[in-house]
Design a protein around this motif. Structure first.
Motif, PDB file in Angstrom:
ATOM      1  N   ALA A  26       0.829  -1.213   0.000  1.00  0.00           N
ATOM      2  CA  ALA A  26       0.000   0.000   0.000  1.00  0.00           C
ATOM      3  C   ALA A  26       0.858   1.257   0.000  1.00  0.00           C
ATOM      4  O   ALA A  26       0.424   2.325  -0.435  1.00  0.00           O
ATOM      5  CB  ALA A  26      -0.930   0.003   1.218  1.00  0.00           C
ATOM      6  N   GLY A  27       2.090   1.134   0.496  1.00  0.00           N
ATOM      7  CA  GLY A  27       2.998   2.278   0.508  1.00  0.00           C
ATOM      8  C   GLY A  27       2.684   3.312   1.564  1.00  0.00           C
ATOM      9  O   GLY A  27       3.217   4.420   1.540  1.00  0.00           O
ATOM     10  N   THR A  28       1.807   2.940   2.500  1.00  0.00           N
ATOM     11  CA  THR A  28       1.405   3.880   3.552  1.00  0.00           C
ATOM     12  C   THR A  28       0.751   3.114   4.699  1.00  0.00           C
ATOM     13  O   THR A  28       0.236   2.005   4.504  1.00  0.00           O
ATOM     14  CB  THR A  28       0.409   4.916   3.005  1.00  0.00           C
ATOM     15  OG1 THR A  28       0.018   5.813   4.061  1.00  0.00           O
ATOM     16  CG2 THR A  28      -0.842   4.249   2.460  1.00  0.00           C
ATOM     17  N   LEU A  29       0.756   3.735   5.876  1.00  0.00           N
ATOM     18  CA  LEU A  29       0.015   3.195   7.016  1.00  0.00           C
ATOM     19  C   LEU A  29      -1.395   3.794   7.074  1.00  0.00           C
ATOM     20  O   LEU A  29      -2.218   3.362   7.863  1.00  0.00           O
ATOM     21  CB  LEU A  29       0.765   3.482   8.326  1.00  0.00           C
ATOM     22  CG  LEU A  29       2.118   2.778   8.501  1.00  0.00           C
ATOM     23  CD1 LEU A  29       2.793   3.235   9.792  1.00  0.00           C
ATOM     24  CD2 LEU A  29       1.944   1.263   8.504  1.00  0.00           C
ATOM     25  N   ASN A  30      -1.628   4.802   6.226  1.00  0.00           N
ATOM     26  CA  ASN A  30      -2.926   5.484   6.200  1.00  0.00           C
ATOM     27  C   ASN A  30      -3.910   4.710   5.311  1.00  0.00           C
ATOM     28  O   ASN A  30      -4.324   5.175   4.243  1.00  0.00           O
ATOM     29  CB  ASN A  30      -2.753   6.916   5.691  1.00  0.00           C
ATOM     30  CG  ASN A  30      -4.034   7.721   5.793  1.00  0.00           C
ATOM     31  OD1 ASN A  30      -4.886   7.442   6.646  1.00  0.00           O
ATOM     32  ND2 ASN A  30      -4.166   8.716   4.933  1.00  0.00           N
ATOM     33  N   TYR A  31      -4.251   3.516   5.767  1.00  0.00           N
ATOM     34  CA  TYR A  31      -5.098   2.593   5.006  1.00  0.00           C
ATOM     35  C   TYR A  31      -6.092   1.992   5.998  1.00  0.00           C
ATOM     36  O   TYR A  31      -5.868   0.931   6.551  1.00  0.00           O
ATOM     37  CB  TYR A  31      -4.199   1.513   4.378  1.00  0.00           C
ATOM     38  CG  TYR A  31      -4.863   0.444   3.544  1.00  0.00           C
ATOM     39  CD1 TYR A  31      -6.098   0.626   2.927  1.00  0.00           C
ATOM     40  CD2 TYR A  31      -4.214  -0.785   3.352  1.00  0.00           C
ATOM     41  CE1 TYR A  31      -6.673  -0.365   2.169  1.00  0.00           C
ATOM     42  CE2 TYR A  31      -4.780  -1.780   2.583  1.00  0.00           C
ATOM     43  CZ  TYR A  31      -5.999  -1.575   1.994  1.00  0.00           C
ATOM     44  OH  TYR A  31      -6.569  -2.576   1.227  1.00  0.00           O
ATOM     45  N   TRP A  32      -7.177   2.728   6.236  1.00  0.00           N
ATOM     46  CA  TRP A  32      -8.078   2.355   7.327  1.00  0.00           C
ATOM     47  C   TRP A  32      -8.707   0.982   7.120  1.00  0.00           C
ATOM     48  O   TRP A  32      -8.963   0.251   8.081  1.00  0.00           O
ATOM     49  CB  TRP A  32      -9.162   3.417   7.525  1.00  0.00           C
ATOM     50  CG  TRP A  32     -10.235   3.476   6.460  1.00  0.00           C
ATOM     51  CD1 TRP A  32     -10.272   4.306   5.387  1.00  0.00           C
ATOM     52  CD2 TRP A  32     -11.427   2.686   6.404  1.00  0.00           C
ATOM     53  NE1 TRP A  32     -11.407   4.084   4.644  1.00  0.00           N
ATOM     54  CE2 TRP A  32     -12.140   3.100   5.245  1.00  0.00           C
ATOM     55  CE3 TRP A  32     -11.978   1.684   7.197  1.00  0.00           C
ATOM     56  CZ2 TRP A  32     -13.360   2.534   4.869  1.00  0.00           C
ATOM     57  CZ3 TRP A  32     -13.195   1.116   6.839  1.00  0.00           C
ATOM     58  CH2 TRP A  32     -13.875   1.534   5.686  1.00  0.00           C
ATOM     59  N   ARG A  33      -8.951   0.626   5.863  1.00  0.00           N
ATOM     60  CA  ARG A  33      -9.526  -0.692   5.596  1.00  0.00           C
ATOM     61  C   ARG A  33      -8.571  -1.812   6.053  1.00  0.00           C
ATOM     62  O   ARG A  33      -9.012  -2.835   6.551  1.00  0.00           O
ATOM     63  CB  ARG A  33      -9.841  -0.836   4.109  1.00  0.00           C
ATOM     64  CG  ARG A  33     -11.048  -0.018   3.644  1.00  0.00           C
ATOM     65  CD  ARG A  33     -11.251  -0.175   2.150  1.00  0.00           C
ATOM     66  NE  ARG A  33     -12.522   0.383   1.702  1.00  0.00           N
ATOM     67  CZ  ARG A  33     -12.684   1.643   1.301  1.00  0.00           C
ATOM     68  NH1 ARG A  33     -11.650   2.476   1.294  1.00  0.00           N
ATOM     69  NH2 ARG A  33     -13.880   2.071   0.894  1.00  0.00           N
TER      70      ARG A  33
END
Length: 224
Positions: A26-33
């Motif tokens: 995803a390239g980020t931790l900002n992935y609420w799902r």
């Protein structure tokens, strides 16, 4: 190491692996799902497993012997290798989907997906309660009884049915329509597994041929 501690350590390591498969692509931790899925999966799998580990330690021990190396039949070795790859892909593809914006799954449908994840895992746990001999590899043990009631009175492979629900839930929970294609792949692998497993069970487990005549559906009630 006692069973409960071993389960807890194994679960933590498994969740950590899931997190890597999700957040690195995803390239980020900002992935609420991704976070919501990990929370649901962790709670619904770990809590019942710890309970089962205390009440049915032998049953949980059977579930720990998984993977191609645990299978004795060549077909099952190939199927399990493919299944492990498909399960990893069903986590990685949605993460890439999120990163590159391939799908646009509404938030409410992802919440439905999390409900399906909990349902699929719950079914798998309930199968272990009803059939303590439900192992992660295809085998028949000495003295193993034939279970034909409860969930087994509805479909011949209720744990695999739970897995189908789980896979659909993961794809939706993580927000990827493309990952649903991997559900098809995973289901086809389960169908191959079922045919080979039923061949062995009909030969080695007393009464299984009669059970197949009694319970018509193999994987999905009212469908197949």
């Amino acid at each position: 190491m006692n069973t409960s501690l071993r389960i807890a350590v194994s679960s933590v390591l498994g969740i950590a692996a899931f997190a890597l498969l999700l957040f690195v692509p995803a390239g980020t931790l900002n992935y609420w799902r991704g976070w919501a899925f990990l929370a649901v999966f962790s709670v619904v799998s770990l809590v019942p497993t710890l309970y089962l580990g205390r009440k049915y330690p032998e049953a949980v021990e059977r579930r720990t012997h998984a993977g191609p190396q645990a299978e004795s039949r060549p077909v099952q070795k190939v199927v399990m290798a493919g299944t492990f790859a498909a399960f990893a892909a069903i986590l990685v593809v949605p993460a890439l989907d999120y990163r590159f914006g391939w799908s646009h799954v509404p938030a409410w449908l992802s919440i439905v997906g999390d409900v399906l994840v909990a349902t699929g895992l719950g079914l798998a746990m309930w199968v272990v309660v009803q059939n303590n001999y439900a192992s992660a590899n295809v085998t028949v043990e000495d003295g193993q009884p034939l279970v034909s009631t409860g969930l087994y009175g509805v479909v011949r492979h209720p744990m695999y049915f739970g897995n189908v629900i789980l896979m659909i839930g993961i794809a939706l929970a993580l927000g990827s329509y493309w990952a649903l294609l991997l559900v098809v792949v995973g289901t086809l692998l389960m169908i191959v597994r079922i045919f080979d497993e039923e061949k062995m069970l009909s030969e080695q487990l007393g009464g299984y041929r009669q059970y197949m005549d009694k319970v018509r559906y193999r994987l999905v009630p009212l469908v197949w």
